[in-house]
Design a protein around this motif. Structure first.
Motif, PDB file in Angstrom:
ATOM      1  N   MET A   1      33.591 -34.816 -86.143  1.00 14.92           N
ATOM      2  CA  MET A   1      32.941 -35.366 -84.959  1.00 14.92           C
ATOM      3  C   MET A   1      31.532 -35.828 -85.330  1.00 14.92           C
ATOM      4  O   MET A   1      30.794 -35.095 -85.998  1.00 14.92           O
ATOM      5  CB  MET A   1      32.861 -34.297 -83.857  1.00 14.92           C
ATOM      6  CG  MET A   1      32.201 -34.781 -82.574  1.00 14.92           C
ATOM      7  SD  MET A   1      32.004 -33.449 -81.345  1.00 14.92           S
ATOM      8  CE  MET A   1      33.712 -33.045 -81.001  1.00 14.92           C
ATOM      9  N   LEU A   4      25.759 -36.817 -83.189  1.00 15.90           N
ATOM     10  CA  LEU A   4      25.212 -36.943 -81.839  1.00 15.90           C
ATOM     11  C   LEU A   4      26.208 -36.456 -80.792  1.00 15.90           C
ATOM     12  O   LEU A   4      25.824 -35.824 -79.801  1.00 15.90           O
ATOM     13  CB  LEU A   4      24.795 -38.386 -81.555  1.00 15.90           C
ATOM     14  CG  LEU A   4      23.326 -38.718 -81.880  1.00 15.90           C
ATOM     15  CD1 LEU A   4      23.046 -38.542 -83.370  1.00 15.90           C
ATOM     16  CD2 LEU A   4      22.974 -40.131 -81.450  1.00 15.90           C
ATOM     17  N   GLU A   5      27.490 -36.730 -81.006  1.00 20.16           N
ATOM     18  CA  GLU A   5      28.513 -36.257 -80.067  1.00 20.16           C
ATOM     19  C   GLU A   5      28.637 -34.741 -80.132  1.00 20.16           C
ATOM     20  O   GLU A   5      28.794 -34.076 -79.111  1.00 20.16           O
ATOM     21  CB  GLU A   5      29.859 -36.912 -80.384  1.00 20.16           C
ATOM     22  CG  GLU A   5      29.911 -38.403 -80.064  1.00 20.16           C
ATOM     23  CD  GLU A   5      31.287 -38.973 -80.326  1.00 20.16           C
ATOM     24  OE1 GLU A   5      32.273 -38.197 -80.363  1.00 20.16           O
ATOM     25  OE2 GLU A   5      31.382 -40.191 -80.513  1.00 20.16           O
ATOM     26  N   ARG A   6      28.545 -34.211 -81.336  1.00 21.26           N
ATOM     27  CA  ARG A   6      28.657 -32.760 -81.508  1.00 21.26           C
ATOM     28  C   ARG A   6      27.550 -32.038 -80.747  1.00 21.26           C
ATOM     29  O   ARG A   6      27.755 -30.951 -80.195  1.00 21.26           O
ATOM     30  CB  ARG A   6      28.599 -32.422 -82.997  1.00 21.26           C
ATOM     31  CG  ARG A   6      28.841 -30.960 -83.328  1.00 21.26           C
ATOM     32  CD  ARG A   6      28.880 -30.773 -84.830  1.00 21.26           C
ATOM     33  NE  ARG A   6      28.922 -29.360 -85.194  1.00 21.26           N
ATOM     34  CZ  ARG A   6      28.841 -28.899 -86.437  1.00 21.26           C
ATOM     35  NH1 ARG A   6      28.729 -29.758 -87.432  1.00 21.26           N
ATOM     36  NH2 ARG A   6      28.881 -27.612 -86.680  1.00 21.26           N
ATOM     37  N   ALA A   8      25.982 -33.432 -78.139  1.00 25.13           N
ATOM     38  CA  ALA A   8      25.983 -33.971 -76.773  1.00 25.13           C
ATOM     39  C   ALA A   8      24.669 -34.674 -76.437  1.00 25.13           C
ATOM     40  O   ALA A   8      24.128 -34.524 -75.334  1.00 25.13           O
ATOM     41  CB  ALA A   8      26.287 -32.872 -75.751  1.00 25.13           C
ATOM     42  N   SER A  10      22.472 -37.989 -75.588  1.00 24.42           N
ATOM     43  CA  SER A  10      22.641 -39.326 -75.029  1.00 24.42           C
ATOM     44  C   SER A  10      21.659 -40.315 -75.636  1.00 24.42           C
ATOM     45  O   SER A  10      21.774 -41.526 -75.424  1.00 24.42           O
ATOM     46  CB  SER A  10      22.446 -39.292 -73.509  1.00 24.42           C
ATOM     47  OG  SER A  10      21.172 -38.794 -73.164  1.00 24.42           O
TER      48      SER A  10
END
Length: 355
Positions: A1, A4-6, A8, A10
């Motif tokens: 993953m 940045l997604e890991r 969270a 924005s």
């Protein structure tokens, strides 16, 4: 993953962990606004760090970063320390003060602090980052086993290769423009003084792990430039010094946009390690001290803090450790959350601008 997604996030932004400047309130506000907030705990002990982490968690349920100093164990050198005290004595006398009789190691490296490790394994913050070097493989493995994302600072490609080989999740590419302490693993080694642009691009090309660019960026245009170079995020520190939640005093904040902000300089005289600061009376002391070598980091910092306290008591603020990057004159005073939202809007405007 993706990183940045890991986490969270924005916004591809890390609020730099400036020990002595960043506060739990700042870190929480940055994280609540969609960035990765940070606290620096290198200058405190495990109990102090635990309290700071708890304070951030009481104000946000989002990820934040806990930064640690992993410098070499300082070596006491009574003769060198005595010479350093003697060299500073006339400046202390200017303020009617006596220098310390002896200098102390005012805080421990994470490499020598099992209590800090035990605390981190217990409370498991989302992100832990390292400056000045790397802990042992067993420590890295223990932190990873707790699901903690690990970051580490590199100032050159060799350090970046060591970071990647150690199993760290991402590299913070610290350009020479950055304020505060240079993150080099060996402060006695030659420094190629790579700028953020060149270093980021070199590390993006050589590394298989994400790169976070750091150094000199103060607005959304800087974030956009870092991402264009291939970084996954930008780390900004000086941009947050003047924020409402900053622990910097008002003289420090005002100095960002004063003459010293246009002439930031490197000095090892304050702490014992090279660091970029606003030009002030302390950075000018290098001439007074001549060729004296400062005591090891952070032993020299004991003298620096004592001198600042003596001068401040007499109304002189020019001996503070006013760490700042080369973009200091672009500083803006506003609450941290508003700063993050402003940076996001500026970055978005750059993305939408036709090329």
């Amino acid at each position: 993953m993706p990183l940045l997604e890991r986490l969270a996030l924005s916004l591809p932004l890390v609020q730099a962990p400036m020990a002595g400047v960043s506060t739990p309130e700042m870190a929480a506000a940055a994280s609540n606004a969609g960035a990765l907030g940070s606290i620096g705990v290198g200058a405190t002990d495990a109990a102090g760090a635990r309290a700071m982490i708890a304070a951030v968690r009481s104000a946000t349920d989002r990820a934040f970063n806990v930064n640690l100093f992993v410098h070499a164990t300082p070596r006491a050198d009574p003769a060198r320390e005595a010479a350093w005290i003697e060299g500073l004595a006339p400046t202390f006398a200017e303020f009617g003060a006596e220098p310390p009789k002896e200098l102390r190691t005012i805080y421990r490296s994470f490499a020598d602090d099992p209590d800090m490790l035990a605390m981190l394994l217990e409370v498991a913050p989302s992100v832990v980052s390292f400056h000045f070097g790397l802990p042992s493989p067993s420590v890295i493995a223990a932190l990873r086993a707790r699901g903690i994302v690990l970051l580490a600072t590199a100032t050159n490609p060799e350090e970046a290769r060591a970071i990647e080989a150690a199993g760290i999740d991402a590299i913070v590419a610290q350009g020479i423009e950055a304020g505060g302490h240079r993150g080099m693993f060996d402060p006695a080694a030659p420094d190629d003084a790579l700028g953020m642009m060149a270093l980021t691009r070199l590390l993006v090309r050589q590394s298989r792990i994400p790169v976070i660019a750091a150094g000199g960026m103060m607005d959304g245009a800087g974030i956009a430039a870092a991402l264009d170079l291939g970084a996954v995020a930008a780390q900004l520190g000086t941009a947050f010094v003047a924020c409402q939640e900053s622990a910097a005093d008002e003289r420090y904040k005002a100095a960002l946009t004063g003459p010293g902000g246009h002439h930031t300089t490197f000095t090892a005289s304050i702490s014992g390690r090279p660091a970029r600061a606003l030009a002030n009376r302390f950075t000018a002391l290098a001439e007074t001290l001549g060729g004296l070598a400062p005591p090891d980091y952070p032993i020299a910092y004991d003298a620096g803090k004592a001198l600042h306290a003596a001068a401040k008591a007499k109304g002189e603020y020019g001996f503070g450790a006013q760490w700042a990057g080369q973009g200091a004159p672009l500083a803006r005073a506003m609450p941290t959350g508003e700063m993050v939202r402003t940076l996001a809007a500026e970055w978005d405007a750059c993305r939408r601008r036709p090329h």
